[in-house]
Scaffold this motif. Sequence first.
Motif, short mmCIF file in Angstrom:
data_model
loop_
_atom_site.label_atom_id
_atom_site.label_comp_id
_atom_site.label_asym_id
_atom_site.label_seq_id
_atom_site.Cartn_x
_atom_site.Cartn_y
_atom_site.Cartn_z
N GLY A 145 1.63 2.81 7.20
CA GLY A 145 1.28 1.75 8.14
C GLY A 145 -0.05 1.08 7.87
O GLY A 145 -0.34 0.05 8.44
N GLY A 146 -0.88 1.66 7.02
CA GLY A 146 -2.21 1.10 6.78
C GLY A 146 -2.26 0.05 5.70
O GLY A 146 -1.36 -0.06 4.87
N PHE A 147 -3.32 -0.73 5.73
CA PHE A 147 -3.63 -1.69 4.67
C PHE A 147 -5.14 -1.77 4.56
O PHE A 147 -5.78 -2.71 5.01
N GLU A 148 -5.71 -0.71 3.99
CA GLU A 148 -7.17 -0.58 3.90
C GLU A 148 -7.69 -0.54 2.46
O GLU A 148 -8.78 -1.01 2.19
N VAL A 149 -6.93 0.09 1.55
CA VAL A 149 -7.44 0.35 0.19
C VAL A 149 -6.54 -0.15 -0.94
O VAL A 149 -6.95 -0.08 -2.10
N SER A 150 -5.35 -0.63 -0.64
CA SER A 150 -4.40 -0.98 -1.71
C SER A 150 -4.42 -2.45 -2.06
O SER A 150 -3.59 -2.92 -2.85
N ASP A 151 -5.37 -3.19 -1.52
CA ASP A 151 -5.44 -4.63 -1.76
C ASP A 151 -5.90 -4.93 -3.20
O ASP A 151 -6.47 -4.07 -3.88
N ALA A 152 -5.67 -6.14 -3.62
CA ALA A 152 -6.01 -6.56 -4.98
C ALA A 152 -7.52 -6.48 -5.24
O ALA A 152 -7.94 -6.10 -6.33
N GLY A 153 -8.32 -6.84 -4.27
CA GLY A 153 -9.77 -6.82 -4.45
C GLY A 153 -10.30 -5.43 -4.72
O GLY A 153 -11.20 -5.26 -5.56
N THR A 154 -9.75 -4.44 -4.04
CA THR A 154 -10.18 -3.06 -4.28
C THR A 154 -9.83 -2.65 -5.70
O THR A 154 -10.68 -2.11 -6.42
N LEU A 155 -8.59 -2.90 -6.12
CA LEU A 155 -8.19 -2.52 -7.48
C LEU A 155 -9.02 -3.28 -8.52
O LEU A 155 -9.46 -2.69 -9.50
N LEU A 156 -9.24 -4.53 -8.29
CA LEU A 156 -10.04 -5.35 -9.22
C LEU A 156 -11.44 -4.76 -9.38
O LEU A 156 -11.96 -4.68 -10.50
N GLY A 157 -12.03 -4.29 -8.31
CA GLY A 157 -13.35 -3.69 -8.37
C GLY A 157 -13.40 -2.36 -9.10
O GLY A 157 -14.48 -1.89 -9.48
N GLN A 158 -12.25 -1.73 -9.31
CA GLN A 158 -12.18 -0.44 -9.99
C GLN A 158 -11.98 -0.55 -11.50
O GLN A 158 -12.02 0.43 -12.20
N ILE A 159 -11.72 -1.75 -11.95
CA ILE A 159 -11.44 -1.94 -13.39
C ILE A 159 -12.72 -2.23 -14.14
O ILE A 159 -13.52 -3.03 -13.76
#
Length: 159
Positions: A145-159
């Motif tokens: 039910g959450g949408f806190e960490v799986s967004d594109a911006g989070t992943l982009l910041g991890q690359i």
Amino acid sequence: MTIKVGDKLPEATLMEMTESGPSKVSVADLFGGKKVALFAVPGAFTPTCSAKHLPGFIDNLDALKAKGVDEVVCLSVNDPFVMAAWGKAQNSGDIRMVADPDAAFTKAMSVEFDASGAGLGVRSRRYSMLIDNGVVSQLNLEETGGFEVSDAGTLLGQI
């Protein structure tokens, strides 16, 4: 056991729409030999998935590719017809819309949840991950039910 960073993706057969109709694609072929940003949603055409999750990856597609991502893949426990229609409705462009129709891949990674109470059956938890040659190098798995960490911006910041 739930998939984690460092794990190789389990083998499964997924589906996608092609010009000649629905087509099978193996996990090995989809993720082997390249860097892929994969994100999964509980369902095509559902509110958060349509208003936030997929649009975020559409908006960040060029930035992800600029950081060395070869392909961006959206996955849902739906059929390939629904995934293709959703991609078209959302103008998903070069994002590859892939179906896990029987949830075999989702279950093999232990990221499924039962939404039968809402009439939806087995679904995937929401997540994003970076996959290098079939191995998970980043994983952002949401609580149901959450949408806190799986967004594109989070992943982009991890690359």
